[in-house]
Design a protein around this motif. Structure first.
Motif, mmCIF file in Angstrom:
data_model
loop_
_atom_site.group_PDB
_atom_site.id
_atom_site.type_symbol
_atom_site.label_atom_id
_atom_site.label_comp_id
_atom_site.label_asym_id
_atom_site.label_seq_id
_atom_site.Cartn_x
_atom_site.Cartn_y
_atom_site.Cartn_z
ATOM 1 N N ASP A 79 0.946 -1.323 0.255
ATOM 2 C CA ASP A 79 -0.099 -0.225 -0.050
ATOM 3 C C ASP A 79 0.592 1.500 0.481
ATOM 4 O O ASP A 79 2.128 1.397 0.874
ATOM 5 N N HIS A 80 0.709 2.624 -0.737
ATOM 6 C CA HIS A 80 1.263 3.250 -0.219
ATOM 7 C C HIS A 80 2.503 3.384 -0.484
ATOM 8 O O HIS A 80 2.986 3.551 0.590
ATOM 9 N N HIS A 96 -8.634 9.636 3.241
ATOM 10 C CA HIS A 96 -8.156 8.478 4.419
ATOM 11 C C HIS A 96 -8.251 9.178 6.190
ATOM 12 O O HIS A 96 -8.638 10.373 6.007
ATOM 13 N N HIS A 106 -9.495 4.442 -1.744
ATOM 14 C CA HIS A 106 -9.222 4.057 -0.802
ATOM 15 C C HIS A 106 -9.973 4.750 0.044
ATOM 16 O O HIS A 106 -11.120 5.666 0.339
ATOM 17 N N HIS A 155 -10.631 -0.432 0.547
ATOM 18 C CA HIS A 155 -10.091 -0.731 1.259
ATOM 19 C C HIS A 155 -9.995 0.628 3.223
ATOM 20 O O HIS A 155 -10.730 0.811 2.895
#
Ligand SMILES: [Zn+2]
Length: 294
Positions: free
Chosen positions: A80-81, A181, A215, A237
């Motif tokens: 991820d990221h 997020h 996300h 996510h």
């Protein structure tokens, strides 16, 4: 075992999404794997650069691979990221199934240029690895935020999505469509929900013709998640909801047995608490009836 790409294609054809859950310890892996097995649905576990640093990039790859092989179960692994090519190459070499290459903080031209190079470099290491690119602004940090950041200027457009996918050759695109997020405190209490721009998702899907990831799914309205999946989201996510459940489960486990020191007697409370969240999200993403809406 068929590949992650095969399972993504199958999910797309069936109009369901694959759940992506961030993990940073064995307890979280147990909870995610346990919930997915009970529901018999494919699942993706992900680790950001920070999470990988804590667990070990090659170590988690070996662990997830051992689960997949021993139980013949479709559990896949995502980096991820990932903010640098070096970290992306490291994950590709370790055997991750997909890599989120995130340069969304850079101007779009630079994001395109560097993502295109990274796609080529990572696929040279492993031709079957799937690469995801990021555009727009969805904030940072899967944590509890005190106030909502203004992300309205960073929403992705279908034109930008199409151009990005065609120029970079990414397999998967993560757009900004109202998602964010982390969670606000009011979302943790269940008083407010994130809302998604469903029309924008549908427009991006038609234009980009790539797999799409949402996300920052924690704290999102259930009905919006269903509509987003119907509009073309293939991966969702969830991180912050798991972290909240992890902490609550641990506090509960410790309070219940104040004199206990045996980890495997305390930690099942954490597994149960996280597993409940994962199970409820997987049911929703896979179009199953959810008995108790979150
Ligand atoms: Zn993310």
């Amino acid at each position: 075992m068929r590949s992650f790409r095969d399972f993504l294609q199958k999910a797309q054809q069936s109009g369901v999404a694959i759940g992506h859950f961030n993990i940073s310890d064995l307890v979280l892996v147990k909870a995610v794997f346990g919930a997915a097995r009970e529901l018999n649905v494919p699942v993706l576990v992900g680790l950001s650069e920070g999470e990988r640093e804590f667990v070990g990039t090659r170590q988690i790859a070996a662990f997830v691979r051992s689960l997949r092989e021993e139980f013949d179960f479709p559990i896949f692994l995502n980096a991820d990221h990932t903010h640098s090519l070096a970290k992306g190459i490291e994950a590709a070499k370790a055997g991750f199934d997909s890599i989120v290459f995130d340069l969304s903080a850079l101007p779009i031209e630079e994001n395109v240029r560097q993502t295109k190079q990274a796609v080529e470099a990572m696929k040279a290491v492993n031709p079957s690895v799937l690469v995801e690119g990021e555009i727009g602004d969805i904030g940072t940090g899967s944590e509890i935020h005190e106030s909502s950041p203004d992300l309205s200027k960073g929403l992705s457009t279908p034109e930008e999505a199409k151009q990005f996918v065609e120029s970079t050759r990414v397999d998967i695109l993560a757009p900004a469509v109202g998602n964010m997020h982390g969670m606000l405190r009011s979302m943790v209490r269940g008083e407010t929900k994130k809302r998604l721009d469903i029309e924008r998702i549908a427009g991006i899907k038609r234009a980009a013709r790539a797999f799409l990831t949402l996300h920052g799914g924690s704290g999102t309205d259930d009905e919006d998640l269903r509509k987003a999946i119907a509009a073309g989201i293939n991966i969702v996510h969830i991180n912050t909801e798991l972290r909240v459940a992890w902490r609550h489960g641990l506090e509960h486990g410790l309070a219940k047995q104040p004199d206990e020191v045996v980890p495997y007697k305390i930690l099942p409370s954490v597994v149960d608490s996280v597993k409940q969240v994962v199970g409820s999200r997987l049911q929703l993403f896979n179009g199953r009836h959810v008995a108790h809406g979150t």
